[in-house]
Design an enzyme around this catalytic site. Structure first.
Site, PDB file in Angstrom:
ATOM      1  N   ASP A 104      27.880  28.340  17.628  1.00 43.95           N
ATOM      2  CA  ASP A 104      26.499  28.816  17.609  1.00 43.95           C
ATOM      3  C   ASP A 104      25.949  28.604  16.201  1.00 43.95           C
ATOM      4  OD1 ASP A 104      24.107  29.949  18.339  1.00 43.95           O
ATOM      5  OD2 ASP A 104      24.980  31.782  19.156  1.00 43.95           O
TER       6      ASP A 104
ATOM      7  N   CYS B 146      47.949  46.191  28.400  1.00 48.03           N
ATOM      8  CA  CYS B 146      48.182  47.623  28.589  1.00 48.03           C
ATOM      9  C   CYS B 146      49.520  47.946  29.241  1.00 48.03           C
ATOM     10  CB  CYS B 146      47.098  48.238  29.469  1.00 48.03           C
ATOM     11  SG  CYS B 146      45.442  48.054  28.821  1.00 48.03           S
TER      12      CYS B 146
ATOM     13  N   CYS C  66      45.815  50.864  33.823  1.00 47.09           N
ATOM     14  CA  CYS C  66      45.569  49.425  33.737  1.00 47.09           C
ATOM     15  C   CYS C  66      46.893  48.697  33.612  1.00 47.09           C
ATOM     16  CB  CYS C  66      44.660  49.084  32.562  1.00 47.09           C
ATOM     17  SG  CYS C  66      44.278  47.320  32.522  1.00 47.09           S
TER      18      CYS C  66
ATOM     19  N   CYS D 264      47.013  45.316  33.043  1.00 44.96           N
ATOM     20  CA  CYS D 264      46.831  44.012  32.423  1.00 44.96           C
ATOM     21  C   CYS D 264      47.946  43.809  31.391  1.00 44.96           C
ATOM     22  CB  CYS D 264      45.441  43.914  31.788  1.00 44.96           C
ATOM     23  SG  CYS D 264      45.333  44.602  30.130  1.00 44.96           S
TER      24      CYS D 264
ATOM     25  N   ASP E  61      17.602  28.215  16.686  1.00 44.74           N
ATOM     26  CA  ASP E  61      16.426  28.661  17.431  1.00 44.74           C
ATOM     27  C   ASP E  61      15.915  29.989  16.882  1.00 44.74           C
ATOM     28  OD1 ASP E  61      18.941  29.615  18.342  1.00 44.74           O
ATOM     29  OD2 ASP E  61      17.976  30.499  20.094  1.00 44.74           O
TER      30      ASP E  61
HETATM   31  N1  GUN Z   1      23.490  34.655  20.783  1.00 41.86           N
HETATM   32  C1  GUN Z   1      22.947  35.649  21.509  1.00 41.86           C
HETATM   33  N2  GUN Z   1      21.629  35.419  21.720  1.00 41.86           N
HETATM   34  C2  GUN Z   1      21.324  34.251  21.126  1.00 41.86           C
HETATM   35  C3  GUN Z   1      20.122  33.475  21.016  1.00 41.86           C
HETATM   36  O1  GUN Z   1      19.042  33.833  21.512  1.00 41.86           O
HETATM   37  N3  GUN Z   1      20.218  32.282  20.317  1.00 41.86           N
HETATM   38  C4  GUN Z   1      21.397  31.856  19.757  1.00 41.86           C
HETATM   39  N4  GUN Z   1      21.425  30.687  19.096  1.00 41.86           N
HETATM   40  N5  GUN Z   1      22.538  32.571  19.854  1.00 41.86           N
HETATM   41  C5  GUN Z   1      22.495  33.742  20.532  1.00 41.86           C
HETATM   42 ZN    ZN Z   2      44.356  46.668  30.293  1.00 34.95          ZN
END
Ligand code: GUN
Ligand code: ZN
Length: 566
Positions: free
Chosen positions: A3, A193, A188, A190, A38
């Protein structure tokens, strides 16, 4: 995938980097899918502020596209809670050379349990996007929401909540998030746990505890994702989503909101599925399969007589096998037997067709479903039965008994016409079934198998869903009498030699298709001059096919050059 830091800089303060620097950086570390910087649009923003920031996001996306090189790029849909801005942004992104479409700006909606608005946001974004590209839901990481998000058409998810929650001693489960200090038991199994008790976990030192809870949270997400995939494969995702939406009233709001988009969803809903329609509650009636039945019955039905006899008893399926003598009795007195079901009115002729025979409802009906199906039944009866309707149990019973051979033939002909009209439209059914009708039936079940019109095999009926498969002769009759594009998928000349020998139709060879065809529908594959080249089943819808560069569009059953269709 990486991201860009949009969300972090939005939450924790400005980061002094440009879009160009961030995209270049992602490229330099070998990211497969990078993300544009963005602008995060908050739900409380005005429409004006939102529109202005979308402009900037789109500019940066264009810049990212010019820089991306070998890297794939995420083009993020923004637009706060404004469906018009979401759709507009999505349409502009669809025209740009990006590879994946995240839907952004939704974390606050999920955190504040505003699921009805989340539905507006996702659906309006989907409406504008290119169906050829995967859709990512930014920040969706609670197992509770995954089935519903998948139902709305989201393919990918990401979230750091499993770790953030762990730092707060919060454990995710499918039915919610719980604080370690409030829990009464752990229950749990999993891998994180297993062998640990609640007491033991509470006493574990902080860092190790965070590690265990984070792993637990991830396992919950992973397990739910596997379940979502299984339900998709089984054609039962609606069911899972409806069940999951009962985890929280706000999620139920989302499901109820989705009903407003029933028409849109119907365009992508297969004509039949392998599994039965399982009723999970009053929201089930909001599924597109109900809408399709309403629409088609009100536009594609032709009543055999002018008055109706009404029967009840949803469990007695298929109805015409249960009510044999009652239906004969009604017909001999000029009545068309209609069963009142949770779907609404079911004419006896349609009782083996999906989803009528392939559905399960509780025997004790709820008033919402009853009211809705009653209302539908009333308008149906008003439209088609000018001489009125009576309760089948009020008819004198003396005309009952087993049907004669002549009556059987007439019932079969009525069934074949009714299903063909429902499936292909009234005029196409007319073209298919002109002249004298004869049938070949299954010796074991007595069900209609093959339909001959003037001695020519035009249709075969599938035992599973009660719909027809179209034979080449049937396809020819439809193309001769119904103008394109009805039921057609048109292919390029270079694909004709392959498809006419029975090979599947790939998306890149399709030049146009009937927008009314839905997945699993029968399609007539034609060349540029509208000559039938084959028949097959749709796997996608028109807009999907036209935007895709590869993949099978139509699974061909028979090519026009193939010998021995039988
Ligand atoms: N992670 C959570 N929401 C967003 C978003 O609106 N844009 C970007 N780039 N990462 C995110
Ligand atoms: Zn668990």
């Amino acid at each position: 995938m990486t991201d860009s830091g949009t969300f972090q800089s939005h939450m924790y303060g400005d980061v002094d980097l440009t879009n160009r620097e961030i995209v270049e950086f992602q490229k330099s570390i070998g990211t497969d899918i990078g993300t544009v910087l963005d602008i995060f649009t908050e739900p409380f923003w005005s429409e004006k502020q939102t529109a202005e920031s979308i402009e900037e996001t789109l500019k940066r996306t264009a810049e990212a596209v010019s820089l991306k090189g070998e890297m794939m790029i995420n083009g993020v849909v923004q637009g706060s809670v404004y469906p018009n801005l979401r759709k507009d942004c999505a349409e502009k992104l669809a025209r740009m050379d990006v590879d994946v479409h995240p839907i952004g700006g939704v974390v606050p909606l999920m955190e504040q349990y505003r699921y009805a608005e989340l539905v507006d946001v996702i659906v309006s974004s989907k409406m504008g996007l290119n169906p050829n590209r995967p859709v990512h839901l930014f920040g969706a990481g609670h197992p509770m929401i995954l089935a519903f998000a998948a139902l709305l058409g989201c393919d990918l998810f990401d979230s750091a909540s499993y770790a953030k929650f762990a730092k707060d001693d919060r454990m995710m489960f499918i039915d919610g998030t719980f604080r370690l200090q409030d829990m009464q038991s752990l229950d749990c199994n999993c891998p994180a746990c297993r062998g640990i008790t609640l007491e033991g976990l509470r006493k574990t030192d902080k860092n190790e505890r965070i590690r265990i809870i984070a792993r637990h949270n991830l396992y919950q997400i992973k397990q739910e994702l596997s379940l979502v995939k299984r339900y998709i494969r089984e054609g039962r995702l609606w069911e899972l989503a409806e069940i999951r939406c009962r985890a929280h009233p706000a999620m139920l709001d989302g499901l109820r909101k989705l009903r407003e988009y029933q028409d849109y969803m119907e365009r992508f809903d297969p004509i039949s599925r392998d599994g039965a329609v399982f009723y999970t509650g009053i929201e089930t009636r909001g599924r597109p399969v109900f809408r399709r039945y309403d629409d088609r019955l009100m536009t594609r039905y032709v009543p055999p007589t002018k008055k109706a006899a009404l029967f009840y008893g949803e469990q007695n399926k298929p109805y015409s096998r249960f009510f044999v003598s009652d239906f004969v009795n009604a017909r001999r007195q000029g009545y068309t037997p209609i069963v009142l079901s949770p779907f609404g009115p079911v004419p006896a002729e349609l009782d083996e067709m999906y989803p009528l025979a392939q559905s399960m409802f509780p025997t004790i009906e709820d008033t919402d479903t009853e009211n809705e199906s009653d209302e539908f039944s009333l308008s149906f009866l008003e439209k088609y039965f000018p001489e009125g309707a009576v309760s089948g149990s009020d008819l004198e019973a003396k005309y009952g008994g087993e049907p004669t051979d002549d009556e059987m033939r007439e019932n079969d002909a009525n069934r074949v016409r009714a299903v063909a009209r429902y499936q292909f439209g009234i005029e196409a059914a007319e073209a298919l079934l002109r002249g004298e009708l004869t049938f070949r039936k299954s010796r074991k079940t007595g069900k209609i198998r093959n339909v001959f019109s003037d001695g020519e095999h035009v249709l075969s009926m599938r035992a599973g869903d009660g719909f027809f498969t179209l034979r080449m002769e049937g396809a020819r009759r439809i193309t001769e009498s119904i103008p394109a594009p009805h039921m057609r998928v048109r292919i390029t000349d270079d694909a004709v030699p392959f498809v006419s020998q029975g090979r599947n139709v790939f998306c890149q060879f399709v030049t146009d298709a009937d927008a009314g065809l839905v997945p699993m529908d029968e399609a007539i594959i034609v060349d540029k001059d509208d000559r039938p080249v084959g028949t097959g089943r749709m796997l996608l819808v028109r807009d999907e096919i036209l935007s895709m560069e590869k993949g099978v569009a139509v699974k061909t059953r028979t090519g026009s050059d193939e010998e021995g269709e039988d």
